[in-house]
Every structure is written in structure tokens, then in C-alpha cells.
Design a protein around this motif. Structure first.
Motif, PDB file in Angstrom:
ATOM      1  N   UNK A  46       0.830  -1.206   0.000  1.00 27.75           N
ATOM      2  CA  UNK A  46       0.000   0.000   0.000  1.00 27.75           C
ATOM      3  C   UNK A  46       0.859   1.247   0.000  1.00 27.75           C
ATOM      4  N   UNK A  47       1.979   1.213   0.704  1.00 23.56           N
ATOM      5  CA  UNK A  47       2.866   2.376   0.742  1.00 23.56           C
ATOM      6  C   UNK A  47       3.423   2.655  -0.647  1.00 23.56           C
ATOM      7  N   UNK A  48       3.798   1.609  -1.374  1.00 17.56           N
ATOM      8  CA  UNK A  48       4.323   1.792  -2.731  1.00 17.56           C
ATOM      9  C   UNK A  48       3.243   2.351  -3.649  1.00 17.56           C
ATOM     10  N   UNK A  49       2.033   1.841  -3.525  1.00 19.54           N
ATOM     11  CA  UNK A  49       0.930   2.331  -4.348  1.00 19.54           C
ATOM     12  C   UNK A  49       0.612   3.786  -4.008  1.00 19.54           C
ATOM     13  N   UNK A  50       0.686   4.137  -2.732  1.00 20.40           N
ATOM     14  CA  UNK A  50       0.419   5.514  -2.311  1.00 20.40           C
ATOM     15  C   UNK A  50       1.469   6.455  -2.868  1.00 20.40           C
ATOM     16  N   UNK A  51       2.728   6.054  -2.854  1.00 17.46           N
ATOM     17  CA  UNK A  51       3.793   6.898  -3.419  1.00 17.46           C
ATOM     18  C   UNK A  51       3.579   7.113  -4.915  1.00 17.46           C
ATOM     19  N   UNK A  52       3.200   6.064  -5.623  1.00 17.93           N
ATOM     20  CA  UNK A  52       2.943   6.198  -7.059  1.00 17.93           C
ATOM     21  C   UNK A  52       1.765   7.125  -7.325  1.00 17.93           C
ATOM     22  N   UNK A  53       0.715   6.973  -6.551  1.00 15.23           N
ATOM     23  CA  UNK A  53      -0.471   7.823  -6.705  1.00 15.23           C
ATOM     24  C   UNK A  53      -0.138   9.271  -6.380  1.00 15.23           C
ATOM     25  N   UNK A  54       0.675   9.496  -5.338  1.00  9.88           N
ATOM     26  CA  UNK A  54       1.075  10.860  -4.963  1.00  9.88           C
ATOM     27  C   UNK A  54       1.915  11.490  -6.066  1.00  9.88           C
ATOM     28  N   UNK A  55       2.833  10.708  -6.616  1.00 11.75           N
ATOM     29  CA  UNK A  55       3.683  11.213  -7.701  1.00 11.75           C
ATOM     30  C   UNK A  55       2.832  11.603  -8.908  1.00 11.75           C
ATOM     31  N   UNK A  56       1.850  10.767  -9.254  1.00  4.22           N
ATOM     32  CA  UNK A  56       0.974  11.046 -10.397  1.00  4.22           C
ATOM     33  C   UNK A  56       0.110  12.274 -10.136  1.00  4.22           C
TER      34      UNK A  56
END
Length: 103
Positions: free
Chosen positions: A62-72
Motif C-alpha cells: 500500500x505504501x508503494x501504491x500511495x507513493x505512485x499515486x502521490x507522484x501522479x
């Protein structure tokens, strides 16, 4: 047929019924074995450890997905500012959070 306790036949019947009740209660008593409680506690402990491991794995995913979503989202911050205006509190918050994250 007399139900006085002094009668030998009544005593035999009472003994037989008592012995039968004791034999019938043995399987139920075996289910209350303290070892069974220990095994149940160990099983609960193993289940809890497995649940904690799964939770840790999900948290890292979830942390990795959150970082990707934040970057996008931060990559689209200029388009969102143009759509909603720079004075929108959500846009200000977005710019602040993106700056904190280094995007």
C-alpha cells in the motif's frame, strides 16, 4: 416396586443408572481437557502471527501504491490549479504536500 433406598433391587438400579450417567458424561469431560485449551491458545497465537505478517506485507504494498499515486497527482498539480484556481484551499494544500514530498 418400592423406591425405598433400603431395598437391594433399588440400590442395584440406582448404581446402574449412576454408572451409566458417568459413562455417558466421559466424552463430554474429555472435550474439556486442559491440553485442548493449550492447543487452542497455540493455534490462536499462530493465527495472530500470520495475520500480523500479512498486514505488514499489505502495508508495504500500500505504501508503494500511495507513493505512485502521490507522484501522479503531483505531476497533474498545474492542471488542477488551472481547473480550480490557485486560491482554492485544496490546490494550496496539494502544492504544500507535493513540496513536502519533493515532487
Amino acid at each position: 416396586m418400592s423406591f425405598a433406598f433400603g431395598d437391594a433391587e433399588t440400590m442395584r438400579r440406582l448404581f446402574f443408572v449412576s454408572a451409566l450417567a458417568l459413562i455417558a458424561a466421559t466424552p463430554a469431560a474429555a472435550q474439556l481437557d486442559p491440553l485442548s485449551y493449550g492447543e487452542a491458545a497455540a493455534s490462536i497465537g499462530r493465527t495472530q502471527v500470520m495475520n500480523e505478517a500479512i498486514t505488514r506485507q499489505n502495508a508495504s504494498r500500500n505504501a508503494a501504491a500511495t507513493r505512485q499515486r502521490a507522484r501522479a497527482t503531483c505531476a497533474r498539480k498545474d492542471a488542477l490549479a488551472a481547473k480550480h484556481g490557485n486560491d482554492d484551499p485544496r490546490v494550496k494544500k496539494l502544492f504544500s504536500l507535493c513540496a513536502q514530498a519533493g515532487y
